[in-house]
Write a protein that holds these residues in place. Structure first.
Motif, PDB file in Angstrom:
ATOM      1  N   ASP A  59     127.304 114.304  93.622  1.00  0.00           N
ATOM      2  CA  ASP A  59     126.127 114.619  92.819  1.00  0.00           C
ATOM      3  C   ASP A  59     125.300 115.741  93.440  1.00  0.00           C
ATOM      4  O   ASP A  59     124.897 116.667  92.742  1.00  0.00           O
ATOM      5  CB  ASP A  59     125.265 113.358  92.654  1.00  0.00           C
ATOM      6  N   VAL A  60     125.059 115.671  94.758  1.00  0.00           N
ATOM      7  CA  VAL A  60     124.141 116.635  95.377  1.00  0.00           C
ATOM      8  C   VAL A  60     124.826 117.869  95.953  1.00  0.00           C
ATOM      9  O   VAL A  60     124.197 118.927  96.048  1.00  0.00           O
ATOM     10  CB  VAL A  60     123.245 115.982  96.453  1.00  0.00           C
ATOM     11  N   GLU A  61     126.093 117.755  96.341  1.00  0.00           N
ATOM     12  CA  GLU A  61     126.833 118.887  96.904  1.00  0.00           C
ATOM     13  C   GLU A  61     128.291 118.858  96.442  1.00  0.00           C
ATOM     14  O   GLU A  61     129.193 118.594  97.238  1.00  0.00           O
ATOM     15  CB  GLU A  61     126.786 118.868  98.439  1.00  0.00           C
ATOM     16  N   PRO A  62     128.545 119.108  95.159  1.00  0.00           N
ATOM     17  CA  PRO A  62     129.924 119.017  94.667  1.00  0.00           C
ATOM     18  C   PRO A  62     130.885 119.958  95.394  1.00  0.00           C
ATOM     19  O   PRO A  62     132.050 119.625  95.587  1.00  0.00           O
ATOM     20  CB  PRO A  62     129.816 119.347  93.175  1.00  0.00           C
ATOM     21  N   GLY A  63     130.408 121.112  95.828  1.00  0.00           N
ATOM     22  CA  GLY A  63     131.268 122.031  96.563  1.00  0.00           C
ATOM     23  C   GLY A  63     131.714 121.448  97.891  1.00  0.00           C
ATOM     24  O   GLY A  63     132.855 121.651  98.328  1.00  0.00           O
ATOM     25  N   THR A  64     130.827 120.706  98.540  1.00  0.00           N
ATOM     26  CA  THR A  64     131.179 120.070  99.807  1.00  0.00           C
ATOM     27  C   THR A  64     132.198 118.962  99.582  1.00  0.00           C
ATOM     28  O   THR A  64     133.079 118.738 100.426  1.00  0.00           O
ATOM     29  CB  THR A  64     129.919 119.531 100.517  1.00  0.00           C
ATOM     30  N   MET A  65     132.119 118.279  98.456  1.00  0.00           N
ATOM     31  CA  MET A  65     133.128 117.261  98.135  1.00  0.00           C
ATOM     32  C   MET A  65     134.510 117.907  98.104  1.00  0.00           C
ATOM     33  O   MET A  65     135.463 117.386  98.690  1.00  0.00           O
ATOM     34  CB  MET A  65     132.804 116.601  96.794  1.00  0.00           C
TER      35      MET A  65
END
Length: 117
Positions: A59-65
């Motif tokens: 939710d808050v950092e989809p790129g980091t996922m």
């Protein structure tokens, strides 16, 4: 259960305050060997940002996922696993999450049973 950055073991590993066998680092992730491995390769890939679980991270950092999965694939390659490995997120105490900092388990190096758990 809520964990703050100050008392989060994974935040402290990321900061270098607690020793760990780090095998891969990126700008957004740190990967280290699990202290209680469940397979010959058992690496935890964590975001540098403290978030409670995988759903919150998405939710808050989809790129980091996405970066977690990319980092896990790099470690799998470095450990010679080829394309034979498992990626697991445990979200919530009932699912087995014991450290409330999002983390991805990379497991491989032997045949893994299905279904798990």
């Amino acid at each position: 259960m809520s964990t703050t950055e100050a008392d989060c073991i994974f935040c402290r590993i990321v900061a270098g305050e607690i020793p760990a066998t780090v095998v891969h680092r990126t700008a957004t992730t740190v990967a280290f060997r699990d202290a209680n491995p469940q397979a010959p390769t058992h690496v935890l890939v964590v975001p540098r940002t403290h978030v409670a679980n995988a759903a919150e991270l998405a939710d808050v950092e989809p790129g980091t996922m996405s970066d977690l999965v990319t980092a896990a694939a790099a470690v799998a390659h470095e450990d010679g696993l080829g394309s034979d490995y498992r990626l697991v997120f445990n979200t919530g105490a009932g699912a087995g999450q014991t450290v409330f900092h999002a983390h991805l388990h990379l497991l491989g190096g032997r045949s893994l049973a299905w279904p798990p758990g």
